[in-house]
Design an enzyme around this catalytic site. Sequence first.
Site, PDB file in Angstrom:
ATOM      1  N   GLU A  96       1.104   3.774   1.889  1.00 32.18           N
ATOM      2  CA  GLU A  96       1.669   4.169   3.183  1.00 32.18           C
ATOM      3  C   GLU A  96       2.872   3.301   3.539  1.00 32.18           C
ATOM      4  O   GLU A  96       3.881   3.794   4.049  1.00 32.18           O
ATOM      5  CB  GLU A  96       0.622   4.016   4.296  1.00 32.18           C
ATOM      6  CG  GLU A  96      -0.636   4.841   4.110  1.00 32.18           C
ATOM      7  CD  GLU A  96      -1.752   4.042   3.440  1.00 32.18           C
ATOM      8  OE1 GLU A  96      -1.516   3.415   2.396  1.00 32.18           O
ATOM      9  OE2 GLU A  96      -2.880   4.068   3.960  1.00 32.18           O
ATOM     10  N   HIS A 136       0.859  -1.184   0.000  1.00 34.37           N
ATOM     11  CA  HIS A 136       0.000   0.000   0.000  1.00 34.37           C
ATOM     12  C   HIS A 136       0.900   1.240   0.000  1.00 34.37           C
ATOM     13  O   HIS A 136       2.066   1.174   0.420  1.00 34.37           O
ATOM     14  CB  HIS A 136      -0.903   0.008   1.236  1.00 34.37           C
ATOM     15  CG  HIS A 136      -1.995  -1.014   1.198  1.00 34.37           C
ATOM     16  ND1 HIS A 136      -2.980  -1.091   2.154  1.00 34.37           N
ATOM     17  CD2 HIS A 136      -2.242  -2.008   0.303  1.00 34.37           C
ATOM     18  CE1 HIS A 136      -3.805  -2.079   1.852  1.00 34.37           C
ATOM     19  NE2 HIS A 136      -3.373  -2.664   0.737  1.00 34.37           N
TER      20      HIS A 136
HETATM   21 ZN    ZN Z   1      -3.255   0.090   3.837  1.00 33.28          ZN
END
Ligand code: ZN
Length: 170
Positions: free
Chosen positions: A54, A52
């Site tokens: 992040e 992801h």
């Molecule tokens: Zn995530």
Amino acid sequence: MADQDFMRLALEQAQYAWDLGEVPVGAVVVKDGEVIACGYNQPIGKHDPSAHAEIVALRAAAAKLGNYRLPGCELYVTLEPCLMCSGAMMHARLSRVVFGASDPKTGVCGSLMNLFEHNQLNHHTSVAGGVLGEQCGAMLKSFFAARRAAASAARRAASDALAAPDAEAG
Ligand SMILES: [Zn+2]
């Protein structure tokens, strides 16, 4: 720079994900007012469920600082973080997370729950949401609309080919 300015940089990262056919989510990590790392969503291309935006940005920031903890850092992300990413931010002792659009399906910074308000789990990270929320949400909506349109065009082409096999062959 203001929160909106950093979120605009996160939106630029999200565009890189879109260009690769990934769900467009982008993130930047900021320390002392400067962007030190960025990342965009790429689980499909990387064959990595943890890729992801992040996590990609946290890994880059930690590598850059030579520290598995990121005190004094802020992370800007275009979509409300999921359980996995929120956990990673807590482990990193991030100072602040700022997100754009809410995610009613997997967001745990207020949508499904707010993990960060559990004092047993979190002592370090404050949360702010809704920064450029409309722009961030609009980008995701456009992506999914384009994907649905492409899928239905492909279905139409397939059924046209079945209806007129000779035309296709000839
Ligand atoms: Zn995530």
